[in-house]
Design a protein around this motif. Structure first.
Motif, mmCIF file in Angstrom:
data_model
loop_
_atom_site.group_PDB
_atom_site.id
_atom_site.type_symbol
_atom_site.label_atom_id
_atom_site.label_comp_id
_atom_site.label_asym_id
_atom_site.label_seq_id
_atom_site.Cartn_x
_atom_site.Cartn_y
_atom_site.Cartn_z
ATOM 1 N N GLU A 358 12.590 27.043 -59.507
ATOM 2 C CA GLU A 358 12.883 28.525 -58.987
ATOM 3 C C GLU A 358 12.530 29.275 -60.247
ATOM 4 O O GLU A 358 12.374 30.523 -60.228
ATOM 5 C CB GLU A 358 14.368 28.748 -58.894
ATOM 6 C CG GLU A 358 14.483 27.903 -57.485
ATOM 7 C CD GLU A 358 15.288 26.448 -57.617
ATOM 8 O OE1 GLU A 358 15.699 26.158 -56.613
ATOM 9 O OE2 GLU A 358 14.740 25.994 -58.610
ATOM 10 N N GLU A 405 28.596 28.746 -65.120
ATOM 11 C CA GLU A 405 27.184 28.616 -64.559
ATOM 12 C C GLU A 405 26.249 29.386 -65.216
ATOM 13 O O GLU A 405 26.127 30.494 -65.647
ATOM 14 C CB GLU A 405 27.275 28.887 -63.131
ATOM 15 C CG GLU A 405 25.872 28.606 -62.408
ATOM 16 C CD GLU A 405 25.984 28.875 -60.795
ATOM 17 O OE1 GLU A 405 25.063 28.736 -60.263
ATOM 18 O OE2 GLU A 405 27.194 29.089 -60.360
ATOM 19 N N ALA A 407 22.887 31.368 -65.619
ATOM 20 C CA ALA A 407 22.065 32.356 -64.838
ATOM 21 C C ALA A 407 21.056 32.779 -65.727
ATOM 22 O O ALA A 407 21.238 33.020 -66.999
ATOM 23 C CB ALA A 407 22.885 33.269 -64.415
ATOM 24 N N GLU A 423 19.673 31.533 -48.192
ATOM 25 C CA GLU A 423 19.823 30.945 -49.580
ATOM 26 C C GLU A 423 19.354 31.415 -50.600
ATOM 27 O O GLU A 423 19.748 31.168 -51.803
ATOM 28 C CB GLU A 423 19.157 29.418 -49.176
ATOM 29 C CG GLU A 423 19.855 28.788 -48.049
ATOM 30 C CD GLU A 423 18.947 27.203 -47.870
ATOM 31 O OE1 GLU A 423 19.067 26.604 -48.924
ATOM 32 O OE2 GLU A 423 18.731 27.162 -46.777
ATOM 33 N N GLN A 426 22.003 33.670 -51.730
ATOM 34 C CA GLN A 426 23.276 32.987 -52.264
ATOM 35 C C GLN A 426 22.906 32.913 -53.900
ATOM 36 O O GLN A 426 23.932 33.022 -54.607
ATOM 37 C CB GLN A 426 23.513 31.646 -51.659
ATOM 38 C CG GLN A 426 24.005 31.765 -50.305
ATOM 39 C CD GLN A 426 24.015 30.377 -49.829
ATOM 40 O OE1 GLN A 426 23.869 29.405 -50.355
ATOM 41 N NE2 GLN A 426 24.347 30.341 -48.326
ATOM 42 N N CYS A 427 21.617 32.569 -54.496
ATOM 43 C CA CYS A 427 21.258 32.352 -55.873
ATOM 44 C C CYS A 427 20.660 33.330 -56.585
ATOM 45 O O CYS A 427 20.831 33.364 -57.634
ATOM 46 C CB CYS A 427 20.605 30.901 -55.917
ATOM 47 S SG CYS A 427 19.106 31.173 -55.160
ATOM 48 N N PHE A 433 19.335 34.659 -61.423
ATOM 49 C CA PHE A 433 19.077 33.426 -60.722
ATOM 50 C C PHE A 433 20.324 32.587 -61.050
ATOM 51 O O PHE A 433 20.204 32.080 -62.422
ATOM 52 C CB PHE A 433 17.842 32.918 -60.776
ATOM 53 C CG PHE A 433 17.675 31.515 -60.211
ATOM 54 C CD1 PHE A 433 17.784 31.316 -59.018
ATOM 55 C CD2 PHE A 433 17.587 30.317 -60.875
ATOM 56 C CE1 PHE A 433 17.832 30.135 -58.281
ATOM 57 C CE2 PHE A 433 17.719 29.062 -60.578
ATOM 58 C CZ PHE A 433 17.669 28.923 -58.984
ATOM 59 N N PHE A 434 21.119 32.149 -60.158
ATOM 60 C CA PHE A 434 22.367 31.273 -60.622
ATOM 61 C C PHE A 434 21.788 29.942 -60.360
ATOM 62 O O PHE A 434 21.479 29.380 -59.031
ATOM 63 C CB PHE A 434 23.412 31.657 -59.963
ATOM 64 C CG PHE A 434 24.035 32.829 -60.151
ATOM 65 C CD1 PHE A 434 25.442 32.835 -61.027
ATOM 66 C CD2 PHE A 434 23.602 34.192 -60.045
ATOM 67 C CE1 PHE A 434 25.975 33.804 -61.564
ATOM 68 C CE2 PHE A 434 23.956 35.322 -60.510
ATOM 69 C CZ PHE A 434 25.271 35.127 -61.479
ATOM 70 N N THR A 435 21.791 28.929 -61.500
ATOM 71 C CA THR A 435 21.039 27.817 -61.368
ATOM 72 C C THR A 435 21.814 26.663 -60.921
ATOM 73 O O THR A 435 21.080 25.712 -60.495
ATOM 74 C CB THR A 435 20.771 27.375 -63.038
ATOM 75 O OG1 THR A 435 21.838 26.973 -63.575
ATOM 76 C CG2 THR A 435 19.904 28.469 -63.598
ATOM 77 N N GLY A 436 23.100 26.877 -60.921
ATOM 78 C CA GLY A 436 23.981 25.528 -60.273
ATOM 79 C C GLY A 436 24.214 24.611 -61.348
ATOM 80 O O GLY A 436 24.541 23.509 -61.126
#
Length: 564
Positions: A358, A405, A407, A423, A426-427, A433-436
């Motif tokens: 991403e 988290e 980002a 989706e 959500q990120c 961008f929230f990477t997980g």
């Protein structure tokens, strides 16, 4: 947010970069003029100049237009690293199409899913993969299949011998005729016109590729990457390797181009700077060592499993690897032991980087030169890249040394997921961008990955991060590869299990390994279960499929419960 990491930047790396308002393929047009007779590709003894790659890409583009490709149409490539994969990639972009990268290891179900999801009209694939594509064609939007073969770009007499080797290796020989909706690349390159095409272009908005995530959890998602995303990330990579010389470096291309790391760090960067790509269609330790010995690559982007595979080859000392001076490792955590061993053998530098599909993919990297390596760190953010740690509970930014988290914000962050607005939302939040991925930043601005949000193990109320345990296992002299997962446990919730591959001619026992681990870790982190295996499941870029092992364990428990 303050970019405290910028104080470490050497003067050669700028804080901000200029990105030229042009499409990715414009760099091949420039390379064909500036480096026309420089070798662009070496492939199993065959070499192509930048001029010839450019001409072939234009021919492919014009043929695609003849087949009806319009701006924004998706065209799939399902090839290993070959000259055809480079030619077709740039040809699709010249025609105004969007490249859909597909793993050549895919089976029918996976091929059908990705073709349906992307809506690709045309696919280029290998002759031995043609039957798989043909079987699912009627369930997709495919209108045309273009076929090539490894032998098409081999020198004489290899091109005559290879089909026999291929039949022996894969047990298949496919004869494909040029006609109807099936086309041979060899015929296209003989007959098509190498004419420049004029396509309207929007640097910010136009997609260059759909690159699908690995799909280790749920269905793979198509990541929409724009021309700006790819040019920005390749430019960042170029700024980081500031000692490399334009038109002179030789990059070993083992990282597959259907993965965004290989695409940007090898293919696009090489074309931008006139480097020579030394392509290998798959990783084989002995072939790779021979290729390094003969072709003397200076740069070697890779994944830890590749470096591990080379280091554990029994005859590595027979080969000269001293030409390698820069290795950026990605796709998975780089064990410190492996880094140190590879640097000792090559005399070059190996540093860990971080990124995601991403983010095109690179966001962080350790410094290759002029800075001490920070053990266990993924380094600092690249130019024009913001990074922060956000609390999992409050969603607020956290101070140094607190886990949350990771980002990312920057010009390399994707436009979103193809046809998945929910989706995407959500990120992607407020430009971040929230990477997980879970991690922290120390007070010096260096970032550390603790683990994937989904991979964190909770055992007896303790949060346990697999990477920390894996780093310790890798320090054991008998261990070649290792991965740690959480398996269901009725009492503790989860139990730590380690899967271990031993080096050839090395031995250890579960008891010995357990004693070793207890010397280095708190008792609650030490694996309760060890399983020795000959190999571990991996993605095409060498990332160990932790989730596949977790699923395996769950199925095993389900079967045991049925019997019980």
């Amino acid at each position: 947010m303050e970019k405290i990491w910028l104080k470490h930047y050497p003067e050669e790396i700028p804080e901000h970069l200029e990105y030229r308002n042009q499409p990715v393929q414009a760099y091949l047009t420039e390379a064909a003029k500036k480096y026309s007779q420089n070798k662009a590709i070496h492939f199993m003894g065959k070499e192509l100049t930048y001029e010839s790659v450019h001409e072939a890409a234009l021919k492919f583009a014009n043929y695609l237009k003849h087949l009806g490709v319009e701006k924004g149409d998706r065209v799939a490539i399902m090839l290993p690293n070959t000259p055809q994969s480079v030619i077709s990639y740039y040809g699709i972009l010249y025609a105004g199409g969007i490249v859909v990268q597909m793993n050549p290891l895919y089976m029918e179900r996976e091929i059908e899913y990705q073709l349906q999801d992307s809506g690709a009209k045309i696919i280029l694939t290998l002759d031995i993969l043609y039957p798989r594509v043909a079987k699912v064609k009627n369930n997709t939007n495919l209108e045309h299949i273009i076929v090539t073969a490894i032998k098409d770009f081999l020198p004489f007499p290899k091109n005559l011998v290879y089909p026999f080797i291929q039949k022996k290796q894969y047990g298949i020989s496919v004869k494909v005729e040029h006609g109807g909706n099936v086309h041979l690349l060899t015929e296209i390159l003989k007959t098509a016109e190498a004419r420049e095409l004029s396509i309207p272009f929007d640097f910010e908005e136009d997609l260059a590729i759909l690159c699908y995530t690995g799909g280790t959890t749920g269905f793979p998602k198509g990541v929409m990457l724009t021309h700006k995303n790819l040019i920005a990330n390749s430019s960042m990579s170029d700024a980081w390797v500031y000692k490399c010389k334009k038109g002179e470096e030789r990059i070993l291309g083992i990282l597959p181009f259907f993965h965004v790391f290989g695409m940007t760090a090898v293919m696009i960067l090489s074309v931008m700077q006139g480097y020579k790509m030394i392509l290998l269609p798959k990783f084989d330790a002995e072939t790779t060592l021979k290729t390094i010995h003969k072709q003397q690559p200076t740069m070697f982007p890779g994944a830890p499993t590749v470096y591990i595979g080379l280091l554990n080859h029994p005859d590595i000392q027979k080969y000269d690897l001293s030409s390698i001076h820069a290795c950026i490792s990605g796709s998975a955590p780089l064990p410190v032991e492996i880094q140190q061993q590879f640097e000792k053998i090559t005399g070059g530098k190996v540093v860990e980087a971080y990124g995601l599909t991403e983010t095109s993919p690179g966001t962080h990297c350790n410094f290759l030169w002029d800075h001490p390596y920070v053990k266990g760190s993924i380094g600092v953010p690249w130019p024009d890249t913001e990074a922060a740690i956000f609390s999992m509970e409050t969603g607020e930014p956290l101070p140094p040394n607190e886990i949350g988290e990771i980002a990312i914000k920057g010009p390399q962050v994707m436009k979103g997921y193809w046809n998945r607005p929910e989706e995407t939302d959500q990120c992607l939040r407020d430009g971040w961008f929230f990477t997980g991925d879970l991690g922290y930043m120390n007070e010096d601005g260096y970032f550390f990955i603790v683990d994937r949000k989904k991979d964190m193990i909770i055992a007896g109320g303790f949060n346990i991060y697999p990477r920390e345990i894996e780093e310790v296992i890798y320090e054991h002299s008998a261990v070649q590869e290792a991965v740690v997962v959480g398996i269901p446990d009725p009492y503790r919730g989860e139990t730590v299990k380690a899967y271990v591959v031993l080096k050839e001619n090395s031995t250890t026992t579960e008891k010995e390994l357990n004693e070793f681990m207890r010397k280095h870790l708190a008792a609650y982190k030490v694996p309760r279960v060890y399983e020795f295996r000959k190999e571990l499941p991996k993605t095409a870029v060498g990332k160990i499929l932790r989730r596949a092992l977790v699923d395996e364990e769950r199925k095993k428990i389900e079967e045991e419960n049925k019997i019980g």
